[in-house]
Design a protein around this motif. Structure first.
Motif, PDB file in Angstrom:
ATOM      1  N   ASP A 131      -6.871 -26.538  -0.036  1.00  0.00           N
ATOM      2  CA  ASP A 131      -6.050 -25.354  -0.310  1.00  0.00           C
ATOM      3  C   ASP A 131      -4.817 -25.722  -1.137  1.00  0.00           C
ATOM      4  O   ASP A 131      -4.344 -24.923  -1.936  1.00  0.00           O
ATOM      5  CB  ASP A 131      -5.625 -24.695   1.004  1.00  0.00           C
ATOM      6  N   GLU A 151      -8.543 -29.861 -14.163  1.00  0.00           N
ATOM      7  CA  GLU A 151      -9.375 -28.740 -13.709  1.00  0.00           C
ATOM      8  C   GLU A 151     -10.787 -29.199 -13.350  1.00  0.00           C
ATOM      9  O   GLU A 151     -11.419 -28.667 -12.433  1.00  0.00           O
ATOM     10  CB  GLU A 151      -9.427 -27.626 -14.766  1.00  0.00           C
ATOM     11  N   LEU A 196     -10.947 -30.174  -9.935  1.00  0.00           N
ATOM     12  CA  LEU A 196     -10.676 -29.079  -8.996  1.00  0.00           C
ATOM     13  C   LEU A 196     -11.830 -28.094  -8.898  1.00  0.00           C
ATOM     14  O   LEU A 196     -11.734 -27.095  -8.176  1.00  0.00           O
ATOM     15  CB  LEU A 196      -9.368 -28.379  -9.365  1.00  0.00           C
ATOM     16  N   ALA A 253      -9.965 -22.744  -4.953  1.00  0.00           N
ATOM     17  CA  ALA A 253      -8.781 -21.971  -4.553  1.00  0.00           C
ATOM     18  C   ALA A 253      -7.521 -22.811  -4.481  1.00  0.00           C
ATOM     19  O   ALA A 253      -6.463 -22.310  -4.112  1.00  0.00           O
ATOM     20  CB  ALA A 253      -9.035 -21.317  -3.190  1.00  0.00           C
ATOM     21  N   LYS A 309      -4.144 -24.643  -4.730  1.00  0.00           N
ATOM     22  CA  LYS A 309      -2.839 -24.582  -5.402  1.00  0.00           C
ATOM     23  C   LYS A 309      -2.369 -26.021  -5.612  1.00  0.00           C
ATOM     24  O   LYS A 309      -2.661 -26.902  -4.798  1.00  0.00           O
ATOM     25  CB  LYS A 309      -1.825 -23.854  -4.508  1.00  0.00           C
ATOM     26  N   ILE A 354      -3.568 -27.363 -15.729  1.00  0.00           N
ATOM     27  CA  ILE A 354      -3.165 -27.022 -14.362  1.00  0.00           C
ATOM     28  C   ILE A 354      -1.723 -26.526 -14.329  1.00  0.00           C
ATOM     29  O   ILE A 354      -1.415 -25.484 -13.751  1.00  0.00           O
ATOM     30  CB  ILE A 354      -3.327 -28.244 -13.422  1.00  0.00           C
ATOM     31  N   ARG A 402      -2.712 -21.955 -10.811  1.00  0.00           N
ATOM     32  CA  ARG A 402      -2.721 -22.791  -9.603  1.00  0.00           C
ATOM     33  C   ARG A 402      -1.359 -23.409  -9.313  1.00  0.00           C
ATOM     34  O   ARG A 402      -1.086 -23.823  -8.184  1.00  0.00           O
ATOM     35  CB  ARG A 402      -3.641 -23.998  -9.811  1.00  0.00           C
ATOM     36  N   SER A 403      -0.578 -23.574 -10.336  1.00  0.00           N
ATOM     37  CA  SER A 403       0.626 -24.400 -10.194  1.00  0.00           C
ATOM     38  C   SER A 403       1.708 -23.721  -9.359  1.00  0.00           C
ATOM     39  O   SER A 403       2.087 -22.576  -9.606  1.00  0.00           O
ATOM     40  CB  SER A 403       1.197 -24.724 -11.576  1.00  0.00           C
TER      41      SER A 403
END
Lengths: 317, 317, 317
Positions: B233, B260, B263, B268, B270, B287, B292-293
């Protein structure tokens, strides 16, 4: 009070000491006095204790203060009249002073001696050039020859700790150091103790370390440290370089550090130093860590010293 | 709260997080709390984010703050008991601490590790010497081994972004760097996530980069970054130098930058970083520039972190 | 007003000048306006006059201000998109800008030209990168090509001293210097005098010192200083390096210093300079120490210039 660069600027030292002690008991008593007034703190030499205590005093009087470092922040001043400025100086004091006068209500300045040209240092050339060209009150945060805010804090400390029923004996005792140190704290302490006039005052140092007579006149001077210490109530420990052989270190200091052994001759003596202190060179750990030491109280009193002075000047604006 | 140098000083992290979020919604809710109180911010290492966020927090609580840089502003401290001070240090901590205690109500200090002598760094020698000699509460602005105000900001950020209905998976993922970097942010994040106790916590790094067990105990540790990232998460990206081969850079970092592609295993997730971040070395542009950041939010939360801590300490004065 | 980096940001200069003069008469008229607002002052180049005047203006509007020096305080920025940050820059503007946006309400920035790559300097690369990534209003404290707060102070000074019944003649006169100096003060003065539109404007300089036409368009340009000075009401003295042979010093300056002899052609002329001024190189002592000089007034007007601009921006928040 229109400026504060020496004891000579103070009409009555005892009254100023009482004002400082009043602020010590009521730091925010005059928090409205400086409202809307601005204090500039200009340093030609770095500082922490002086900077912090003066900023705190200003805050407690409700003044805004702004700190700036000449040189470091990019301001190299020219002081010579008629100079053709094709070298490293970027702004003449004649041009900077009016600007500072328009930006601030009071200007605090720290300058320092070169320790090479005694006449120039003792003429307080840099400080006096500022005073000459500026239109606002000037407060010294230490100059080439004096350190009046320190001395006022010292007198406050003497006042708080003096014996109740008799005139105290105060001794200024030269101490070893590894560097060539200005005479300003010592000159200034001597000037203020003499002007205060409430102590028997003895100065002791090795031969060749005589301070300028303008400041010491009234004190007994001896090269015999142990004799000086006899029955002292206060011993102020401080190194300074030679005034006569200007700026020189003449003595390795052996035998001049103050320690408990020497104070057997003065069992009740309190010990003072303006800080920073070189432990086990100027003063022994046992003294600094023991009940005789007033050094923390002196440093704490720097706030009330600055606050009393700024208050007086604010009231005169 | 009487000091703030580690998660161990906080009786309950969730309550402190809530106080921080309260200030985030009401920055000036306690603007009277610090009235007449003074905060000293002392830096042995330069800082901007930490300095700014702490000064802002103090302002919002009505406190005055004064910043000073040890060393740069001329204060080289001696820490050794019994030292004969005939060298480069100019003031002993035993003499400086009482002065700071008289000038300030709270002292914030930033120290740093030498990354040479692990025992000295992990004993927090400098910070502990201050705590030993000072009489006012001390707040760490980052020390040799921990960075608690950063970690509290990180936990605030986790709290704000955690999934509603389940325990989040939090991954601390080592990242490449060109310099030898302290372990303090990583140690501290590990300590706080463990103390918070509301996440499944995984740490991933190359062999040889094991952090001190005191902080990581409770986390799952793996050298397989891709496995660690699975269904994460939150991924906290950070470089650190070796703890076991102390201060050394053991690995060129190839393959450890987060991007990415990696990921895809955690759609999902962060991504967090304490800033400053080396783009395209620790973390990819895609990113950092994408949704997400959380790095900006973390930095913004530094203010509320500091404000909650200062508030707690002010209330305990 | 949403930013202040050039005269083009100001819808009407005369109205802004009147606002400044209003503050000059009533410094604390809007002391509530900035309450709870925070001003960041970020310097890539050291400053004193600009820093002090802007801090004072902020104080008088009730704003808190925090000063920080990029680089010196440890912040070396990366500006290039897509950079792999494995070198000396430690933080990308894309990451720093959102943080500054969350910490401050207005950001003041001082940047400077490299004087090597004209295209990069005149694109205002650093300033524009900040503006691109930041979400709060930006005020220039001097940039690579312009110095709008100085120019507004200059126009305020012209307004205060202009002849009552006729259009003044304003001359910008190049002066000697020993260093390669940016064109920004000169560009900016030209831009503002032209935009103000209330003067006959002449620029005089040696061949090769032509400024960028974007700023000078509307002024009469001559290489004959004495002809330019004829019947001038104001002479603004300033050195700048070449724009065409970019950053170069083309002329030793002999004969270009302004002195009383030259001003026999303009007996009523007031003399201006942005300070710091190289005495007896750019301008003679006799002028600076005499009644013609407006240099102190200009510097004092920096406060009202900054206050009018910050006030406009605060009102637009």
């Amino acid at each position: 009070m229109k400026q504060f660069i020496s004891a000579l600027d103070v009409p009555g030292i005892p009254a100023l000491v009482q004002e400082a002690l009043h602020y010590k008991n009521n730091p925010l008593a005059d928090r409205q006095l400086g409202q809307g007034k601005r204090l500039g703190l200009m340093f030609f030499n770095p500082s922490l204790r002086t900077r912090l205590s003066t900023q705190i005093a200003a805050q407690q009087l409700g003044m805004e203060s702004i700190v700036f470092n000449a040189g470091q922040d990019g301001w190299a001043f020219e002081f010579a009249d008629g100079a053709v400025m094709n070298g490293s100086t970027v702004e003449h004091i004649k041009d900077a002073a009016p600007v500072l006068s328009s930006y601030f209500d009071i200007l605090c300045i720290r300058t320092f001696p070169g320790l090479v040209d005694r006449d120039q240092d003792y003429a307080e050339f840099v400080l006096q050039q500022f005073i000459k060209h500026i239109r606002i009150p000037v407060v010294s945060l230490e100059s080439a020859t004096l350190h009046p805010l320190q001395s006022l804090a010292d007198i406050i400390t003497l006042e708080e700790h003096k014996p109740a029923a008799r005139r105290p004996k105060v001794v200024l005792s030269w101490a070893p150091h590894i560097k060539s140190i200005p005479q300003c704290v010592s000159n200034s302490f001597a000037q203020w103790v003499n002007a205060w006039g409430q102590a028997d005052f003895v100065i002791t140092h090795p031969e060749g370390y005589e301070l300028a007579e303008d400041y010491t006149r009234g004190a007994q001077i001896t090269h015999n440290q142990q004799e000086a210490l006899q029955d002292a109530d206060f011993v102020y420990v401080k190194n300074w370089s030679s005034y006569n052989d200007y700026g020189k270190v003449l003595h390795d200091g052996a035998g001049w550090m103050l320690d408990e052994q020497k104070l057997k001759a003065a069992p009740a003596a309190k010990v003072m130093h303006c800080l920073p202190v070189r432990r086990n060179l100027e003063l022994s750990d046992e003294i600094l860590d023991g009940p005789r030491s007033l050094v923390s109280q002196q440093a704490a009193n720097r706030v009330w010293s600055a606050q009393a002075v700024l208050s007086r000047i604010l009231k005169s604006l």
